[in-house]
Design a protein around this motif. Structure first.
Motif, short mmCIF file in Angstrom:
data_model
loop_
_atom_site.label_atom_id
_atom_site.label_comp_id
_atom_site.label_asym_id
_atom_site.label_seq_id
_atom_site.Cartn_x
_atom_site.Cartn_y
_atom_site.Cartn_z
N PRO A 71 0.83 -1.20 0.00
CA PRO A 71 0.00 0.00 0.00
C PRO A 71 0.87 1.25 0.00
O PRO A 71 1.95 1.26 0.60
CB PRO A 71 -0.81 -0.12 1.30
CG PRO A 71 -0.71 -1.55 1.70
CD PRO A 71 0.61 -2.04 1.19
N LEU A 72 0.40 2.27 -0.66
CA LEU A 72 1.17 3.51 -0.73
C LEU A 72 1.53 4.04 0.65
O LEU A 72 2.65 4.49 0.89
CB LEU A 72 0.37 4.57 -1.51
CG LEU A 72 1.00 5.95 -1.65
CD1 LEU A 72 2.34 5.86 -2.37
CD2 LEU A 72 0.06 6.90 -2.40
N ALA A 73 0.59 3.98 1.59
CA ALA A 73 0.84 4.49 2.95
C ALA A 73 1.95 3.71 3.67
O ALA A 73 2.53 4.23 4.63
CB ALA A 73 -0.45 4.44 3.76
N ALA A 74 2.26 2.48 3.21
CA ALA A 74 3.28 1.68 3.87
C ALA A 74 4.69 2.08 3.45
O ALA A 74 5.67 1.66 4.09
CB ALA A 74 3.06 0.20 3.56
N VAL A 75 4.83 2.89 2.38
CA VAL A 75 6.16 3.26 1.91
C VAL A 75 6.39 4.77 2.01
O VAL A 75 7.31 5.32 1.39
CB VAL A 75 6.38 2.79 0.46
CG1 VAL A 75 6.39 1.27 0.39
CG2 VAL A 75 5.34 3.38 -0.49
N THR A 76 5.55 5.45 2.80
CA THR A 76 5.71 6.89 2.98
C THR A 76 5.92 7.20 4.46
O THR A 76 5.65 6.37 5.33
CB THR A 76 4.47 7.65 2.47
OG1 THR A 76 3.30 7.17 3.16
CG2 THR A 76 4.29 7.47 0.98
N GLY A 111 1.35 10.29 8.13
CA GLY A 111 1.88 9.09 7.50
C GLY A 111 2.61 9.31 6.20
O GLY A 111 2.97 8.37 5.50
N GLY A 112 2.85 10.58 5.85
CA GLY A 112 3.55 10.88 4.60
C GLY A 112 2.65 11.26 3.45
O GLY A 112 3.14 11.52 2.34
N LEU A 113 1.33 11.33 3.68
CA LEU A 113 0.36 11.79 2.69
C LEU A 113 -0.39 12.96 3.30
O LEU A 113 -1.27 12.77 4.14
CB LEU A 113 -0.61 10.67 2.30
CG LEU A 113 0.02 9.37 1.77
CD1 LEU A 113 -1.04 8.28 1.67
CD2 LEU A 113 0.67 9.60 0.42
N GLN A 122 5.47 11.93 0.64
CA GLN A 122 6.85 11.90 1.12
C GLN A 122 7.31 10.45 1.25
O GLN A 122 6.89 9.73 2.17
CB GLN A 122 6.97 12.60 2.47
CG GLN A 122 8.36 12.58 3.08
CD GLN A 122 9.38 13.34 2.26
OE1 GLN A 122 9.25 14.54 2.06
NE2 GLN A 122 10.39 12.64 1.77
N PRO A 123 8.18 9.97 0.34
CA PRO A 123 8.60 8.55 0.41
C PRO A 123 9.51 8.29 1.60
O PRO A 123 10.26 9.17 2.04
CB PRO A 123 9.34 8.35 -0.92
CG PRO A 123 9.80 9.71 -1.30
CD PRO A 123 8.76 10.67 -0.80
N GLU A 144 14.01 4.54 3.48
CA GLU A 144 14.47 3.23 3.93
C GLU A 144 13.64 2.09 3.31
O GLU A 144 14.04 0.93 3.37
CB GLU A 144 14.38 3.14 5.45
CG GLU A 144 15.31 4.13 6.17
CD GLU A 144 15.19 4.01 7.67
OE1 GLU A 144 14.36 3.21 8.14
OE2 GLU A 144 15.93 4.73 8.38
N LYS A 145 12.50 2.46 2.70
CA LYS A 145 11.63 1.43 2.13
C LYS A 145 11.50 1.51 0.61
O LYS A 145 11.22 0.49 -0.03
CB LYS A 145 10.23 1.54 2.76
CG LYS A 145 10.21 1.25 4.26
CD LYS A 145 8.79 1.32 4.81
CE LYS A 145 8.75 0.98 6.29
NZ LYS A 145 7.37 1.05 6.83
N ILE A 146 11.68 2.70 0.04
CA ILE A 146 11.46 2.85 -1.39
C ILE A 146 12.26 4.03 -1.91
O ILE A 146 12.50 5.00 -1.17
CB ILE A 146 9.96 3.03 -1.71
CG1 ILE A 146 9.66 2.76 -3.18
CG2 ILE A 146 9.48 4.42 -1.30
CD1 ILE A 146 8.18 2.62 -3.50
N LYS A 147 12.69 3.95 -3.15
CA LYS A 147 13.40 5.05 -3.80
C LYS A 147 12.38 6.10 -4.27
O LYS A 147 11.34 5.76 -4.87
CB LYS A 147 14.19 4.54 -4.99
CG LYS A 147 15.29 3.54 -4.64
CD LYS A 147 16.50 4.24 -4.08
CE LYS A 147 17.69 3.29 -3.96
NZ LYS A 147 18.89 3.95 -3.43
#
Length: 474
Positions: A46-51, A56-58, A147-148, A151-154
């Motif tokens: 899920p997008l929220a898991a990599v931000t 939460g980055g959104l 905001q990515p 540590e989890k995604i480029k």
């Protein structure tokens, strides 16, 4: 009108997945079809898991009373949902610095590597990437920031996915509303992000990052070329016009006027001082420089819609200033040659209103890959007919604040303004020594080569991602 495909019919079970939305958008826009495709991949998150970050980055900023200033030392560039797609960020509106740095707005400062999504209104659903030179900008509440988590995604890979046709359909399928469309963070928090392996994701990220750097360099080179133009012509004070810090044009007298114009704006002291300064150094009239070229509005013609395979993309004033235009496709049969631009032709938005943030009187340069487009009649075409005065050299002048203010003073019309046909030919153009002219022109040309290269790299990144997803899902 969009309709459901027989090969991919809308299923009743999808209603629960979409929160029982009864509008057609998420069902026929391809969002659910894309989700079903991505479900076939070995791994998605899920997008929220990599931000990471606020909410939460959104997240997006609060509504507040805006105070705009013009002095750079007391303000910061302010990015709206339309501005986030612009190629040249020189003329952004500026928000009061004390407000921007307050606790409630500090988080709205952009970080390079963020993905921006316009979240309301006409532009809802469009995406852009925060370049290295955008770190000093603040974003309005109409922009949703992604905001990515590094540590989890480029960051470049995440942007490439959201920009791709897969991300396009997922984001657009999340848009709510009728008259005023909008997107909230929870609408996109669950979007499935495919994971394609560290090596491939790293390659895509590197391409996007190089693309972002080239676009930042393109901007810096254009700014440097304009500064070089005035410095080389002995007019360094015109690098900082500070239009609004000058005394307002109130209660002035004009000794004599002719039949050409009776409009006070034409004789305003601030604009006349600019013209006098430009004419105080060696130069020539714009009409004389363009005598063997072109200095006129475009031609009107009938438009016939076409598909990309048999047509050409028509660019209007709104999208001409974007990084990548999304103009209408028209058929080439019956389309006059005059709608195409010659190499290094300057196209000035020549119809509009006098709002400070409107594109009216702002220029673009037709060069490189932008020669393939057709341009509407609303542009003033400026093409040098003098080989010793390249179009790229002229563009360094016309993108300046001094040229913008002078062009605006030549406005004619009522609600919709135009640039006076006779007065525009009288604009004084400073002509630096030939070596300086060539250097300035080369700086502009190299800037546009970088922009074209950036587009190629972005397309390559999207092609890598698309191929990998299709192969993994196949």
């Amino acid at each position: 009108m969009k309709i459901a495909e027989f090969s991919n019919p809308v299923m009743s079970s999808w209603f629960a997945e979409q929160g029982y939305r009864l509008d057609a958008s998420p069902y026929v826009a391809g969002a659910l079809k894309t989700k079903k495709l991505l479900e076939q991949l070995p791994k998605t998150e899920p997008l929220a898991a990599v931000t990471t970050g606020p909410n939460g980055g959104l997240f997006y900023g609060p509504m507040f009373r805006r105070v705009y200033l013009t002095a750079p030392e007391h303000s910061v560039p302010w990015l709206g949902s339309r501005d986030m797609m612009a190629a040249d960020l020189t003329n952004l509106p500026r928000l009061r610095k004390s407000d921007a740095e307050s606790p409630s707005l500090k988080a709205q400062q952009l970080n390079p590597g963020m993905t921006l999504i316009s979240r309301s209104g006409f532009y809802a659903g469009r995406r852009s990437y925060v370049r290295p030179d955008m770190g000093k900008c603040w974003a309005s509440e109409h922009i949703l920031k992604v905001q990515p988590n590094s540590e989890k995604i480029k960051s470049g890979y995440l942007y490439a996915f959201l920009l791709s046709r897969f991300g396009e359909s997922l984001v657009r399928g999340s848009v709510y509303g009728s008259a005023v469309k909008h997107i909230e963070p929870h609408h996109i928090a669950g979007l499935p992000v495919p994971r394609l392996g560290a090596d491939l994701e790293g390659r895509i990220h590197d391409l996007v990052e190089e693309c972002a750097q080239l676009r930042a360099d393109h901007q810096a080179d254009l700014v440097a070329a304009t500064k070089d133009f005035f410095d080389s012509n002995g007019l360094p004070d015109l690098n900082k016009v500070r239009w609004h810090q000058q005394e307002r044009d109130l209660g002035f007298e004009v000794a004599s006027v002719g039949p050409t114009s009776l409009r006070a704006l034409t004789f305003a002291p601030r604009a006349r001082k600019l013209a006098e300064k430009l004419g105080s150094v060696p130069g020539a009239r714009l009409g004389d420089i363009c005598a063997g070229g072109q200095l006129s509005r475009g031609t009107r013609f009938s438009r016939v819609d076409s598909n990309p395979e048999h047509g050409v993309q028509l660019i209007g004033q709104r999208q001409a200033f974007w990084l990548r235009p999304e103009g209408r496709w028209i058929g080439t049969a019956g389309t006059p040659d005059e709608v195409f631009a010659s190499d290094e032709m300057i196209l000035v938005a020549a119809q509009g209103t006098l709002g400070e943030n409107e594109v009216y009187c702002r220029p673009i340069l037709a060069i490189g890959s932008w020669l393939k487009y057709a341009y509407s009649e609303h542009f003033l075409r400026i093409s040098s007919g003098t080989p010793e005065v390249p179009g790229a050299y002229l563009f360094a002048f016309f993108r300046s604040e001094a040229a913008f203010r002078l062009l605006r003073s030549l406005s004619a019309g009522g609600k919709q303004q135009d640039i006076h046909e006779f007065l525009r030919a009288e604009i004084p153009i400073p002509l630096a020594p030939p070596a300086d002219r060539n250097r300035i022109a080369e700086t502009v040309r190299n800037a546009y080569k970088k922009r074209d290269r950036a587009d190629v790299l972005e397309d390559k990144a999207l092609a890598l991602l698309t191929t990998a997803i299709e192969e993994a899902a196949g």
